[in-house]
Design an enzyme around this catalytic site. Structure first.
Site, PDB file in Angstrom:
ATOM      1  N   ASN A 171     -33.538  46.938  -4.402  1.00 29.79           N
ATOM      2  CA  ASN A 171     -34.412  47.964  -4.963  1.00 29.79           C
ATOM      3  C   ASN A 171     -35.574  47.279  -5.705  1.00 29.79           C
ATOM      4  O   ASN A 171     -35.818  47.512  -6.886  1.00 29.79           O
ATOM      5  CB  ASN A 171     -33.642  48.910  -5.890  1.00 29.79           C
ATOM      6  CG  ASN A 171     -34.453  50.158  -6.207  1.00 29.79           C
ATOM      7  OD1 ASN A 171     -34.684  50.494  -7.347  1.00 29.79           O
ATOM      8  ND2 ASN A 171     -34.938  50.830  -5.184  1.00 29.79           N
ATOM      9  N   HIS A 201     -39.538  41.990  -9.695  1.00 32.30           N
ATOM     10  CA  HIS A 201     -38.853  41.037  -8.814  1.00 32.30           C
ATOM     11  C   HIS A 201     -39.869  40.175  -8.059  1.00 32.30           C
ATOM     12  O   HIS A 201     -39.662  38.980  -7.876  1.00 32.30           O
ATOM     13  CB  HIS A 201     -38.001  41.779  -7.769  1.00 32.30           C
ATOM     14  CG  HIS A 201     -36.850  42.548  -8.330  1.00 32.30           C
ATOM     15  ND1 HIS A 201     -36.829  43.924  -8.367  1.00 32.30           N
ATOM     16  CD2 HIS A 201     -35.679  42.135  -8.868  1.00 32.30           C
ATOM     17  CE1 HIS A 201     -35.681  44.328  -8.888  1.00 32.30           C
ATOM     18  NE2 HIS A 201     -34.970  43.264  -9.218  1.00 32.30           N
TER      19      HIS A 201
END
Ligand code: PAF
Length: 282
Positions: free
Chosen positions: A32, A37
């Site tokens: 996700n 990230h």
């Protein structure tokens, strides 16, 4: 970009890369993926010729009644995002690859003390799950470096501790928290918030910042600052799990002369449990 699901395929790649004297950086994730990230992937790229992103929603770090079943799984979208930023491999193991002896007989890696408070206290067993899965990922991917986000401040300290203590040959790197324009730290769990809650959620960072400003201006009554901040957050509608001012290096209780502090908090808002922190250097 290689998408790998098992140990054999991973080993083949690692042999090739090692043969070419290439370094490997790992970014462990539960998928996700969001810009936070991606910034970790970019940081990983600065440290190694090869970047592996692992995507594994690790059952052992979720407690009873937590959001393991509901945790957003968006593999196809994650793959597209990672393809764009150009990672070398995505490692998407199944539970048997990660826990070959089964969950019941799995070895647990446990860091004491550092995991006793804060998220460790609110989520019993959580950090044992994290360290155990990260140790496994280190064993499987054998990275030279691994990148974790500062948003999970306690987590990255715990992983550093584990790696040093066990002499794991991995450099642990911490990447800065990426925020929405509002200041809200990016997190997969933000999607549990509705629009109004998202606006309120941004105040978590504001309250951290104002505690930081007080500390910078010489205030040293940590307990008072903590309780005032809890009061402010409660008035705003949060249910505060903890709000603490600690030594940045090891989460110990700071004395008045401590010049490297972390202000860390976890609070519930609607269906989301949010965590955030700032490091304050005085
Ligand atoms: O921070 C996370 O997403 C997880 O705790 C990690 C490090 C990937 C381990 O499952």
């Amino acid at each position: 970009m290689n998408v790998i699901h098992n140990k054999n395929a991973l080993d083949e790649l690692l042999v090739e890369w090692r043969h070419n004297d290439e370094h490997i950086a790992l970014v462990p994730t539960m998928g996700n993926l969001h810009p936070g990230h991606i910034s970790l992937v970019e940081l990983a790229r600065e440290h190694a010729e090869r970047v592996v992103v692992s995507i594994f929603v690790n059952p052992t770090q979720f407690g009873d009644g937590e959001d393991f079943d509901d945790y957003p799984r968006t593999l196809e979208r994650d793959k597209r995002r990672l393809q764009k930023v150009g990672v070398d491999a995505i490692f998407v193991p199944d539970v048997d690859t990660m826990y070959p002896f089964g969950l019941e007989d799995a070895t647990t890696v446990s860091v004491p003390r550092l995991t006793e408070n804060f998220c460790g206290a609110s989520r019993p067993g959580h950090f044992d799950g994290v360290t155990s899965v990260v140790a496994r990922l280190f064993g499987l991917v054998q990275p030279d470096a691994a990148v974790f986000g500062q948003k999970d401040y306690q987590q990255q300290l715990v992983i550093r501790h584990m790696s040093q203590d066990l002499n794991l040959p991995v450099q642990v790197i911490t990447g800065e928290t990426v925020r929405e324009e509002s200041g809200l730290a990016m997190s997969s769990r933000n999607q549990y918030l509705d629009d109004d809650e998202k606006q309120t959620a941004a105040s978590l960072y504001e309250v951290l910042l104002s505690a930081g400003t007080e500390l910078q201006s010489g205030k040293r009554d940590y307990e008072r600052l903590e309780s005032d901040s809890v009061e402010r957050l409660t008035e705003l509608g949060f249910t505060v799990d903890y709000f603490a001012i600690r030594r940045a290096q090891n989460l110990g209780i700071p004395d008045r002369d401590c010049d490297e502090l972390v202000v860390l908090t976890a609070a519930h808002l609607g269906d989301a449990r949010l965590i955030d922190n700032i490091v304050v250097t005085i």
